[in-house]
Design a protein around this motif. Structure first.
Motif, PDB file in Angstrom:
ATOM      1  N   GLU A 479       0.844  -1.193   0.000  1.00  0.00           N
ATOM      2  CA  GLU A 479       0.000   0.000   0.000  1.00  0.00           C
ATOM      3  C   GLU A 479       0.881   1.246   0.000  1.00  0.00           C
ATOM      4  OE1 GLU A 479      -3.214   2.195   3.019  1.00  0.00           O
ATOM      5  OE2 GLU A 479      -2.290   0.276   3.528  1.00  0.00           O
ATOM      6  N   GLY A 480       0.472   2.274  -0.754  1.00  0.00           N
ATOM      7  CA  GLY A 480       1.240   3.517  -0.722  1.00  0.00           C
ATOM      8  C   GLY A 480       1.117   4.329  -2.004  1.00  0.00           C
ATOM      9  N   GLN A 481       2.014   5.323  -2.147  1.00  0.00           N
ATOM     10  CA  GLN A 481       2.004   6.258  -3.275  1.00  0.00           C
ATOM     11  C   GLN A 481       2.960   5.772  -4.363  1.00  0.00           C
ATOM     12  OE1 GLN A 481       3.093   9.808  -1.076  1.00  0.00           O
ATOM     13  NE2 GLN A 481       0.968  10.491  -0.981  1.00  0.00           N
ATOM     14  N   TYR A 482       2.495   5.922  -5.600  1.00  0.00           N
ATOM     15  CA  TYR A 482       3.257   5.440  -6.739  1.00  0.00           C
ATOM     16  C   TYR A 482       3.218   6.467  -7.869  1.00  0.00           C
ATOM     17  CZ  TYR A 482       3.214   0.761  -4.622  1.00  0.00           C
ATOM     18  OH  TYR A 482       3.382  -0.309  -3.789  1.00  0.00           O
ATOM     19  N   VAL A 483       4.235   6.367  -8.751  1.00  0.00           N
ATOM     20  CA  VAL A 483       4.229   7.083 -10.025  1.00  0.00           C
ATOM     21  C   VAL A 483       3.763   6.092 -11.079  1.00  0.00           C
ATOM     22  CG1 VAL A 483       5.607   8.276 -11.745  1.00  0.00           C
ATOM     23  CG2 VAL A 483       6.072   8.629  -9.321  1.00  0.00           C
ATOM     24  N   LEU A 484       2.679   6.434 -11.762  1.00  0.00           N
ATOM     25  CA  LEU A 484       2.082   5.535 -12.744  1.00  0.00           C
ATOM     26  C   LEU A 484       2.503   5.935 -14.156  1.00  0.00           C
ATOM     27  CD1 LEU A 484       0.062   3.381 -13.774  1.00  0.00           C
ATOM     28  CD2 LEU A 484      -1.735   5.101 -13.557  1.00  0.00           C
ATOM     29  N   VAL A 485       2.980   4.938 -14.926  1.00  0.00           N
ATOM     30  CA  VAL A 485       3.259   5.111 -16.350  1.00  0.00           C
ATOM     31  C   VAL A 485       2.391   4.093 -17.081  1.00  0.00           C
ATOM     32  CG1 VAL A 485       4.986   5.203 -18.164  1.00  0.00           C
ATOM     33  CG2 VAL A 485       5.636   5.765 -15.809  1.00  0.00           C
ATOM     34  N   ALA A 486       1.435   4.563 -17.871  1.00  0.00           N
ATOM     35  CA  ALA A 486       0.510   3.688 -18.590  1.00  0.00           C
ATOM     36  C   ALA A 486       0.790   3.761 -20.082  1.00  0.00           C
ATOM     37  CB  ALA A 486      -0.938   4.081 -18.300  1.00  0.00           C
ATOM     38  N   VAL A 487       0.927   2.602 -20.715  1.00  0.00           N
ATOM     39  CA  VAL A 487       1.169   2.507 -22.154  1.00  0.00           C
ATOM     40  C   VAL A 487      -0.045   1.824 -22.771  1.00  0.00           C
ATOM     41  CG1 VAL A 487       2.679   1.625 -23.957  1.00  0.00           C
ATOM     42  CG2 VAL A 487       3.654   2.364 -21.766  1.00  0.00           C
ATOM     43  N   THR A 488      -0.768   2.552 -23.644  1.00  0.00           N
ATOM     44  CA  THR A 488      -2.024   2.060 -24.208  1.00  0.00           C
ATOM     45  C   THR A 488      -1.935   2.043 -25.723  1.00  0.00           C
ATOM     46  OG1 THR A 488      -3.242   3.001 -22.347  1.00  0.00           O
ATOM     47  CG2 THR A 488      -4.518   2.428 -24.298  1.00  0.00           C
ATOM     48  N   ASP A 489      -2.383   0.928 -26.319  1.00  0.00           N
ATOM     49  CA  ASP A 489      -2.435   0.846 -27.787  1.00  0.00           C
ATOM     50  C   ASP A 489      -3.859   0.552 -28.224  1.00  0.00           C
ATOM     51  OD1 ASP A 489      -2.980  -2.089 -28.205  1.00  0.00           O
ATOM     52  OD2 ASP A 489      -1.066  -2.293 -27.147  1.00  0.00           O
ATOM     53  N   THR A 490      -4.098   0.728 -29.529  1.00  0.00           N
ATOM     54  CA  THR A 490      -5.417   0.460 -30.109  1.00  0.00           C
ATOM     55  C   THR A 490      -5.348  -0.776 -30.987  1.00  0.00           C
ATOM     56  OG1 THR A 490      -4.918   1.959 -31.947  1.00  0.00           O
ATOM     57  CG2 THR A 490      -6.080   2.881 -30.050  1.00  0.00           C
ATOM     58  N   GLY A 491      -4.558  -1.757 -30.547  1.00  0.00           N
ATOM     59  CA  GLY A 491      -4.307  -2.936 -31.363  1.00  0.00           C
ATOM     60  C   GLY A 491      -5.346  -4.023 -31.211  1.00  0.00           C
TER      61      GLY A 491
END
Length: 695
Positions: A479-491
């Motif tokens: 549990e805690g604080q995070y830096v989120l990096v999201a990679v999304t494609d339309t494949g």
């Protein structure tokens, strides 16, 4: 003989009524009328006056509030005092109907305010005489005289009266202490008596309620039913346990009740009144409703609990599988690194000696390319196994993503549009920037392959918080604080049956020769080794999102100095002596040859004992270049012992395996210099030069 003491009568009421009583009793020298200062708000103030004089009778005037309550209080303080109610004619009948149901007040006296003075005086004299007779009966002499005067009375009659008095006391106690409400209903459904529980449960405010319709105590929607029940009881019918609302708010029932009714007969057998018992069953109804809802949702909750358990078991199995695969792949990668170190190093040295023969150079280049691809594969295996040496530092993720834009756009091609959505005020994280760049590049390449006809790739950053509930549902997540990096494609998306395997090493849906199946496993290993979390979401035909959660970095900000890479190969001088310690002969020979080629004077040892002898014999040694994993004494212990003898000695470690003394949880110990196997001659030259030139 002493003259008889005059009768003492207290009066509680208004001055005009007191004057009328004095006028009525003016010709009665044997009766003394005294006013009593009575405060309805503080009836206890009257107690000292009552105990001091013990009046024979007490008159309660017509304008006092709650006369029955006052009468009860008077009887509690002075049981022998007779109570006389002076009331208007319209109130006398209602009061007389209630008196039999009020404990200890059944034999009270009533007189109308409109009665003739002589009648009022007669009632007062009779009441006072009754009190005096009762007092006499309490003495032994009085009881003897009473028995002599009433010789016809029998012991059986006396016993009956005693039993009757005891029964009345028992009944009065039961009524007053009962949690259920008891009310008596007279002719035409009028209210004539009640107990204390009824006062609280039904909201009976005062004795002024006597004579009012009993149905008015209940909500509007219940009154018609209660009127029918009262009528049935008056017809000699007993009604038990009927549920009704006692208090409502609109259509909502606030208090649920249960009533029972029974007829009360007089001496002739006629139904004289009706007894109603009211019980508060709100708690019972609430419990029954909760039980009903519990039973209705039992099957659903069991199914949910089973599903949660199966999900947890599946997560545990997946974690155990990944751990086992990590141990296997880590061991394989370690052995490959030692072999590749010899291959790559030998090819580098051969390249410097083959001259200009194009065919020979082509063969060497092909071999070198194959060895480097193999080295990349072992690095990915180590990353998946969480055994890749990391060099973490504070990272501004937005800057890193922006700096990769050109590289990502080149890797994606012209058919795929790259978009970045970078959050303002993004926290920093603490990770290896090279590994993070490699992870994002792997995700971008996978997304490109999932969009053969083109599409859109979006990289988004934001601050995130994973709460305790999410952490409990995902094994190994803190549990805690995070830096989120999201990679999304339309494949094309990932089918559900494949989604659970995408992080497995060597698993791929691509054709043979189109990929190793290590891209996502490398991302998984790097994120886990950094203390983060990775989650993948996909819908066939809609696309895929991979979310990387990296722990927030909260230490003081520091700026890392970036040195510009030089195109020239750093070299050494003969007076700079390097001691190479390596238990693998082939790796040791390559290291010695490479350092000699770079211009250094090199000494070698196959273990710690030989190395320490050389350090003692050659004080000119400037650098100890040692493997970490060695039999008997490892490289870290060797370096510690060497620095005890030579505090100024520089040390450079090398390893193909990170579960050792200088790398903990995949992170180098502070102040430790390390070059991972396999390494090229260029990498070795730069690293040795940097260590020797450091302060």
């Amino acid at each position: 003989m002493h003259a008889a003491r005059p009768f003492l009568v207290l009066f509680m009421g208004e001055a005009a009524d007191a004057a009328r009583l004095r006028s009525a009793t003016a010709g009665m020298p044997d009766l003394t009328l005294e006013p009593a200062d009575y405060d309805p708000a503080a009836p206890e103030r009257l107690e000292p006056r009552l105990r001091a004089s013990l009046p024979d009778a007490a008159v309660i005037g017509p304008n006092l509030p709650n006369p029955l309550n006052l009468a009860r209080h008077l009887r509690q303080v002075s049981p022998r005092t007779q109570i006389v109610f002076l009331l208007p004619p319209e109130r006398i009948d209602r009061l007389r109907a209630s008196l039999p149901f009020v404990p200890n007040l059944g034999a009270s006296w009533t007189v109308s305010t409109e009665a003739a003075p002589e009648n009022i005086a007669a009632v007062l004299r009779e009441a006072a005489s009754a009190a005096r007779e009762r007092a006499n009966m309490e003495t032994l002499f009085g009881r003897i005289n009473l028995q002599l005067a009433a010789g016809a009375r029998t012991a059986e009659g006396q016993l009956r009266r005693t039993q009757l008095a005891m029964s009345e006391r028992y009944l009065a106690t039961l009524l007053s202490q009962s949690p259920d409400a008891f009310i008596a209903i007279g002719e035409e459904g009028s209210l004539i008596a009640w107990n204390e529980a009824a006062r609280h449960l039904l909201g009976i405010g005062s004795d002024e309620a006597i004579g009012l319709p009993a149905v008015q105590l209940f909500p509007e929607q219940s009154r018609e039913e209660i009127a029918h029940l009262i009528e049935a009881a008056r017809g000699d019918e007993i009604i038990r346990h009927r549920e009704i609302p006692l208090r409502t708010e609109g259509d909502k029932v606030l208090v649920h009740g249960e009533i029972s009714l029974a007829p009360i007969h007089d001496e002739s057998g006629r139904v004289a009144s009706v007894s109603m018992t009211v019980r508060d069953i709100t708690a019972r109804r609430r419990a029954e409703e909760e039980l009903r809802q519990l039973n209705q949702t039992l099957a659903q909750r069991i199914a949910e609990a089973v599903a949660e358990r199966e999900q947890a078991e599946e997560a545990l199995r997946q974690a155990q599988k990944m751990e086992a695969l990590g141990q296997l792949t880590g061991g394989i990668a370690h052995d490959f690194n030692n072999m590749l170190a010899v291959v790559i190093g030998s090819l580098d040295l051969l390249t410097r000696r083959i001259g200009t023969d194009p065919r020979a150079r082509r063969y060497v280049d092909a071999a070198t390319e194959g060895a480097r691809r193999a080295a990349t594969l072992t690095q990915r295996l180590l990353a998946f196994a969480r055994q890749q040496p990391l060099n973490p530092e504070p990272i501004e993720v937005n800057k890193l993503v922006a700096g990769m834009s050109d590289l990502l756009a080149h890797s994606l091609g012209s058919d795929i549009r790259l978009e970045t959505v970078l959050a303002g005020g993004l926290w920093r994280t603490y990770a290896d920037p090279n590994q993070l760049e490699s992870a994002l590049l792997n995700l971008a390449v996978n997304a490109r392959d999932a969009m053969p006809d083109g599409g859109r790739l979006t990289i988004e950053t934001q601050n995130a918080f994973l709460d305790a509930r999410y952490a409990a549902a995902h094994l190994g997540v803190a549990e805690g604080q995070y830096v989120l990096v999201a990679v999304t494609d339309t494949g094309t998306g990932i089918p559900p049956e494949v989604l659970g395997k995408v992080f497995d090493p060597f698993f791929t849906t691509k054709e043979v020769g189109k990929g190793t199946g290590l891209g996502l496993s490398q991302v998984y290993g790097f994120v886990k080794q950094t203390g983060g979390h990775v989650k993948i979401y996909s819908e066939p035909g809609q696309g895929t999102t991979v979310k990387i959660y990296l722990p927030r970095y909260v230490a003081a900000e520091t700026e890392a100095d970036q040195e510009e890479a030089s195109s020239e190969l750093p070299s050494g001088e003969l007076e700079e002596v390097v001691l190479v310690v390596e238990d693998e002969p082939a790796v040791r020979r390559f290291s010695v040859d490479a350092l000699t080629e770079l211009g250094y004077r090199v000494l070698e040892a196959d273990g710690a004992k030989a190395a320490l002898r050389l350090i003692d014999a050659h004080p000119e040694i400037a650098l100890l270049f040692t493997d970490i994993v060695m039999p008997d004494v490892n490289g870290q212990k060797l370096a510690k012992e060497a620095r005890l003898r030579r505090p100024d000695l520089k040390v450079l470690f090398t390893t193909g395996y990170t579960r050792n003394a200088v790398v903990h949880n995949g992170v180098l110990d502070p102040g430790v210099e390390l070059i991972a196997k396999p390494f090229t001659i260029n990498e070795l030259a730069a690293r040795v030069r940097a260590v020797l030139d450091s302060r």
